[in-house]
Write a protein that holds these residues in place. Structure first.
Motif, mmCIF file in Angstrom:
data_model
loop_
_atom_site.group_PDB
_atom_site.id
_atom_site.type_symbol
_atom_site.label_atom_id
_atom_site.label_comp_id
_atom_site.label_asym_id
_atom_site.label_seq_id
_atom_site.Cartn_x
_atom_site.Cartn_y
_atom_site.Cartn_z
ATOM 1 N N PHE A 56 0.817 -1.205 0.000
ATOM 2 C CA PHE A 56 0.000 0.000 0.000
ATOM 3 C C PHE A 56 0.857 1.265 0.000
ATOM 4 N N PHE A 57 1.516 1.522 1.114
ATOM 5 C CA PHE A 57 2.244 2.780 1.226
ATOM 6 C C PHE A 57 3.291 2.951 0.140
ATOM 7 N N SER A 58 3.908 1.863 -0.214
ATOM 8 C CA SER A 58 5.015 1.958 -1.167
ATOM 9 C C SER A 58 4.571 2.508 -2.515
ATOM 10 N N LYS A 59 3.262 2.517 -2.755
ATOM 11 C CA LYS A 59 2.768 3.011 -4.047
ATOM 12 C C LYS A 59 2.655 4.524 -4.097
ATOM 13 N N PHE A 60 2.827 5.177 -2.957
ATOM 14 C CA PHE A 60 2.575 6.611 -2.907
ATOM 15 C C PHE A 60 3.698 7.368 -2.232
ATOM 16 N N ASN A 61 3.871 8.598 -2.669
ATOM 17 C CA ASN A 61 4.786 9.459 -1.933
ATOM 18 C C ASN A 61 4.009 10.228 -0.865
ATOM 19 N N LYS A 62 4.742 10.950 -0.053
ATOM 20 C CA LYS A 62 4.138 11.621 1.098
ATOM 21 C C LYS A 62 2.930 12.478 0.713
ATOM 22 N N LYS A 63 3.121 13.247 -0.315
ATOM 23 C CA LYS A 63 2.085 14.186 -0.699
ATOM 24 C C LYS A 63 0.825 13.451 -1.160
ATOM 25 N N GLU A 64 1.045 12.475 -1.968
ATOM 26 C CA GLU A 64 -0.081 11.692 -2.481
ATOM 27 C C GLU A 64 -0.839 11.010 -1.350
ATOM 28 N N LEU A 65 -0.057 10.491 -0.432
ATOM 29 C CA LEU A 65 -0.678 9.773 0.664
ATOM 30 C C LEU A 65 -1.572 10.697 1.472
ATOM 31 N N LYS A 66 -1.102 11.898 1.638
ATOM 32 C CA LYS A 66 -1.898 12.868 2.388
ATOM 33 C C LYS A 66 -3.194 13.190 1.648
ATOM 34 N N GLU A 67 -3.065 13.325 0.347
ATOM 35 C CA GLU A 67 -4.267 13.576 -0.448
ATOM 36 C C GLU A 67 -5.244 12.417 -0.334
ATOM 37 N N LEU A 68 -4.692 11.237 -0.482
ATOM 38 C CA LEU A 68 -5.523 10.038 -0.393
ATOM 39 C C LEU A 68 -6.216 9.974 0.967
ATOM 40 N N LYS A 69 -5.448 10.222 1.972
ATOM 41 C CA LYS A 69 -6.003 10.228 3.326
ATOM 42 C C LYS A 69 -7.167 11.196 3.435
ATOM 43 N N ASN A 70 -6.969 12.371 2.874
ATOM 44 C CA ASN A 70 -8.029 13.377 2.959
ATOM 45 C C ASN A 70 -9.290 12.932 2.233
ATOM 46 N N PHE A 71 -9.095 12.352 1.089
ATOM 47 C CA PHE A 71 -10.242 11.814 0.361
ATOM 48 C C PHE A 71 -11.003 10.807 1.222
ATOM 49 N N ILE A 72 -10.247 9.876 1.708
ATOM 50 C CA ILE A 72 -10.864 8.776 2.440
ATOM 51 C C ILE A 72 -11.580 9.277 3.680
ATOM 52 N N GLU A 73 -10.975 10.250 4.312
ATOM 53 C CA GLU A 73 -11.609 10.794 5.504
ATOM 54 C C GLU A 73 -12.983 11.386 5.198
ATOM 55 N N ARG A 74 -13.087 11.918 4.028
ATOM 56 C CA ARG A 74 -14.370 12.513 3.665
ATOM 57 C C ARG A 74 -15.464 11.459 3.567
ATOM 58 N N ILE A 75 -15.081 10.300 3.105
ATOM 59 C CA ILE A 75 -16.070 9.225 3.020
ATOM 60 C C ILE A 75 -16.549 8.865 4.412
ATOM 61 N N GLN A 76 -15.580 8.587 5.237
ATOM 62 C CA GLN A 76 -15.849 8.173 6.602
ATOM 63 C C GLN A 76 -16.737 9.139 7.341
ATOM 64 N N ALA A 77 -16.338 10.383 7.259
ATOM 65 C CA ALA A 77 -16.983 11.422 8.042
ATOM 66 C C ALA A 77 -18.495 11.226 8.077
ATOM 67 N N SER A 78 -19.063 11.110 6.908
ATOM 68 C CA SER A 78 -20.506 10.994 6.888
ATOM 69 C C SER A 78 -20.961 9.546 6.933
ATOM 70 N N GLY A 79 -20.067 8.654 6.532
ATOM 71 C CA GLY A 79 -20.416 7.246 6.612
ATOM 72 C C GLY A 79 -20.849 6.883 8.013
#
Lengths: 160, 160
Positions: A132-155
């Motif tokens: 998983f992590f190895s596929k992304f650099n720091k910046k990307e991972l942060k973006e991905l995290k932010n995306f995912i958090e948005r799902i959760q938030a209302s989920g």
DNA sequence: TGTATATAGTTGCATATGCAACTAATATGG
DNA sequence: CCATATTAGTTGCATATGCAACTATATACA
């Protein structure tokens, strides 16, 4: 009557949507399965157990009401009862009555439980890192995290 | 001996990593559970069944070797055998011997199976739309999709 | 060709999960 | 303070899943 894109009055999701959704589901299943397999291969208990131990380990006093625990690991209450029971049989957790609420039961991680979790951790960690992590650099991972958090938030609200 | 961030010589994942990972797992579980609950509420069979029917419905001739089917839905072979068996009992699928490979069995979706899938679809669709797609605009969704695809890409090789 | 090995699918048994009914304790509202 | 409704947790029974052993066909290769 045929063609490669058949049966499609389902075209109410765009391809991007379909792929995003399918991707999310499959990706998570694959990754979890990788971890699960890796743990099994090394003779450790299933991911379930890890999750529970982890939640307890990081909780105040290493203990949680079964109810809270269930919410965190996303288990139904009867499954919480049971997994805690199994963990208790292995001496990884102990159960105590809640002093203030007569209905409440605490699960409390034991030293043995903490040890086990700590042993399992590298296996878990490395697998996720590799697949998983190895596929992304720091910046990307942060973006991905932010995306995912948005799902959760209302989920979460949905489920209450 | 306490502090809010306790027990942390696990600090070999950054917070971002941990949150991305946990987020991914929980998000997918929550979303799938939402769909599952919605289906159940409306009296439909579980998500499993939908996935199988969907793969068959979109496959050439509405049929797949059990083996292929299993790879697509990420089931172990014994579970494929069983789910297809259950679907067959409900008349949603039929099984036929593969003419060229004596070991092979095809599962073929029936009209009834296609119908059922089509009925289930709106429930599935709306739930995912509401709890997932609605959080993102087109551009974001595409980005998210691309991220997720990167996980999958190599996740698959890992598992072979 | 004949033997060894791999692959597709199935099955018995053990374990895990889901559901619905249950107990016991707490909260609520008169 | 009593009757009623909620909430936490458990349990019996039905169903689903995992594992390992098994059958049958297919492939490899000497």
């Amino acid at each position: 009557m045929k063609g490669s894109k058949n049966t499609n009055n389902d075209r109410d999701w765009t391809d991007t949507e379909t792929e995003a959704w399918m991707g999310l589901v499959k990706a998570q299943q694959l990754l979890s399965r990788n971890v699960e397999d890796e743990l099994k291969k090394k003779g450790y208990p299933p991911l379930n157990w890890y999750d529970v131990l982890w939640e307890l380990d990081r909780a105040e006093d290493g203990s949680l009401r079964l109810n809270d625990l269930g919410k965190r690991v996303l288990f139904d209450k009867y499954n919480v009862t049971r997994i805690v029971q199994r963990l208790e049989e292995e001496g990884l957790v102990s159960r105590t009555q809640c002093p203030v609420d007569g209905r409440g039961i605490f699960a409390c991680i034991t030293d043995k439980g903490r040890m086990l979790r700590r042993e399992m951790w590298p296996v878990y960690k490395e697998t996720v890192k590799k697949s998983f992590f190895s596929k992304f650099n720091k910046k990307e991972l942060k973006e991905l995290k932010n995306f995912i958090e948005r799902i959760q938030a209302s989920g979460l609200e949905e489920t209450i």
